[in-house]
Design an enzyme around this catalytic site. Structure first.
Site, PDB file in Angstrom:
ATOM      1  N   ASP A  64       0.857  -1.366   0.028  1.00  0.00           N
ATOM      2  CA  ASP A  64      -0.102  -0.052  -0.103  1.00  0.00           C
ATOM      3  C   ASP A  64       0.908   1.283   0.106  1.00  0.00           C
ATOM      4  OD1 ASP A  64      -2.868   0.886   0.363  1.00  0.00           O
ATOM      5  OD2 ASP A  64      -1.937   2.173   1.850  1.00  0.00           O
TER       6      ASP A  64
ATOM      7  N   ASP B 258      -1.754   9.634 -10.730  1.00  0.00           N
ATOM      8  CA  ASP B 258      -1.863   8.572 -11.772  1.00  0.00           C
ATOM      9  C   ASP B 258      -0.142   8.045 -12.264  1.00  0.00           C
ATOM     10  OD1 ASP B 258      -4.275   8.203 -11.853  1.00  0.00           O
ATOM     11  OD2 ASP B 258      -4.864   9.301 -13.766  1.00  0.00           O
TER      12      ASP B 258
ATOM     13  N   ASN C  69      -1.642  13.017  -3.985  1.00  0.00           N
ATOM     14  CA  ASN C  69      -2.629  13.287  -4.913  1.00  0.00           C
ATOM     15  C   ASN C  69      -3.099  14.947  -4.617  1.00  0.00           C
ATOM     16  OD1 ASN C  69      -3.612  11.947  -7.224  1.00  0.00           O
ATOM     17  ND2 ASN C  69      -5.135  10.817  -5.956  1.00  0.00           N
TER      18      ASN C  69
ATOM     19  N   HIS D 245      -4.535  14.698 -10.006  1.00  0.00           N
ATOM     20  CA  HIS D 245      -4.965  13.442 -10.337  1.00  0.00           C
ATOM     21  C   HIS D 245      -3.755  12.904 -11.479  1.00  0.00           C
ATOM     22  CE1 HIS D 245      -8.439  13.003  -7.706  1.00  0.00           C
ATOM     23  NE2 HIS D 245      -9.006  14.093  -8.159  1.00  0.00           N
TER      24      HIS D 245
ATOM     25  N   GLU E  60      -4.627   2.632  -4.366  1.00  0.00           N
ATOM     26  CA  GLU E  60      -2.965   2.666  -4.277  1.00  0.00           C
ATOM     27  C   GLU E  60      -2.736   1.411  -3.711  1.00  0.00           C
ATOM     28  OE1 GLU E  60      -4.890   5.123  -0.694  1.00  0.00           O
ATOM     29  OE2 GLU E  60      -5.230   4.472  -2.646  1.00  0.00           O
TER      30      GLU E  60
END
Length: 330
Positions: free
Chosen positions: A200, A217, A208, A213, A243
């Site tokens: 994780d 990504d 973020n 975003h 994530e």
């Protein structure tokens, strides 16, 4: 009768006129077709076959070198197997195979062919039909070919859409679930250990918020590449959700899984992805590891739950670390 340059004639108990008409029909078929005699030598190689393979009829007529039109290394064509009575070997050479009729003498297969002369692989669907003489023996075999490359590539693309995560190109959750069940059953049969890592990204929301975003990504893509770079050929890395990533490690002990987990943790840290646009606080991951020796009384979901618990422990102990079941955090 005028001899056609693309055929080698056989003497059949039929009129020359009928014989010539049949050969002419075969020659003009838009379907790539070739015919082998009872000695596996080419007696017909039509124009459509020339176009498909890039090999002229005069190069193969009267020879048994037709395999060179399809493969880089010597192997029989379907027609060869029929002539030689080796149809039991079909399953060894073709993953897709079957029969076109109830009698079972019209065989059909599919496979990738190298196509050395044209320089590109093609996926061909092949049918082979024997021609019997009066004594019941095979005197010739007709093989027809269909180029299904575009259809096969479209099928592969659809399968990838169904099993691959669109952002990271890793396996998706569906593929992970299917693979874990399959590996669990294999480990059960072979009495081998099966390990799982749950990975994780720490404080991903913070990243973020700082980078947007699109930046988030890109961060996930970089981490996905880092995780995948540490895998063996039989391991599977999947985007488990958001994530979080999952890694299936077949035939791997807990100690081995811990080593892999530490390599992943270190590799992500070395990416030096700053959490904020300015600063030296970099993105890290927490990892929970678990190992099971599958038994009929246990299930894959228990392995996932154990790895999840270890992951939660790693988070609770301060992140950027790995944790093993019922042990101190490493």
């Amino acid at each position: 009768m005028t001899s056609h340059p693309n055929v080698q004639h056989l003497e059949y108990p039929q009129s020359e006129q009928q014989h010539g008409f049949a050969i002419k029909m075969m020659e003009l078929l838009v379907i790539p077709t070739f015919v082998l005699d009872g000695n596996c030598k080419v007696i017909i190689w039509n124009r459509a076959c020339e176009r498909l393979t890039g090999v002229s009829a005069y190069e193969v007529l009267g020879t048994s070198d037709h395999w060179r039109s399809f493969y880089s290394e010597a192997r029989p064509t379907l027609a060869d197997l029929v002539v030689q009575g080796r149809t039991a070997d079909i399953h060894k050479l073709y993953t897709q195979h079957g029969h076109r009729n109830d009698a079972g003498n019209n065989l059909c297969v599919e496979n990738w062919c190298d196509m050395p002369r044209v320089g590109r692989r093609r996926y061909l669907a092949v049918d082979a039909s024997p021609i019997y003489g009066g004594d019941g023996s095979i005197v010739a075999v007709v093989e027809t070919l269909r180029d299904m490359t575009d259809e096969k590539r479209a099928q592969i693309a659809l399968e990838q859409l169904a099993t691959r995560d669109g952002l990271t190109s890793l396996a998706n959750r569906r593929c992970f679930d299917d693979t874990l069940r399959a590996e669990w059953q294999r480990a059960l049969r072979q009495q081998q250990a099966l390990s799982l890592l749950m990975v994780d990204v720490d404080n991903f929301k913070e990243y973020n918020d700082a980078h947007g975003h699109l930046g988030g990504d890109e961060c996930l893509q970089r981490i996905a590449g880092a995780v995948a770079s540490e895998m063996r050929a039989n391991d599977l890395v999947a985007r488990y959700g958001g994530e979080e990533f999952a890694v299936i490690l077949p035939n791997q002990s807990l100690k081995g899984a811990a080593i892999v987990a530490e390599r992943i943790r270190s590799r992500v840290e070395q990416l030096q992805l700053p959490k904020r646009k300015q600063g030296r606080d970099y993105v890290t991951v927490s990892i929970g590891a678990a190992t099971a020796l599958p038994s009929p009384a246990s299930s894959p979901s228990q392995l996932v739950a154990t790895a999840d618990t270890a992951l939660y422990r790693a988070k609770h102990m301060g992140r950027n670390r790995i944790s093993l079941p019922d042990t101190d955090t490493i």
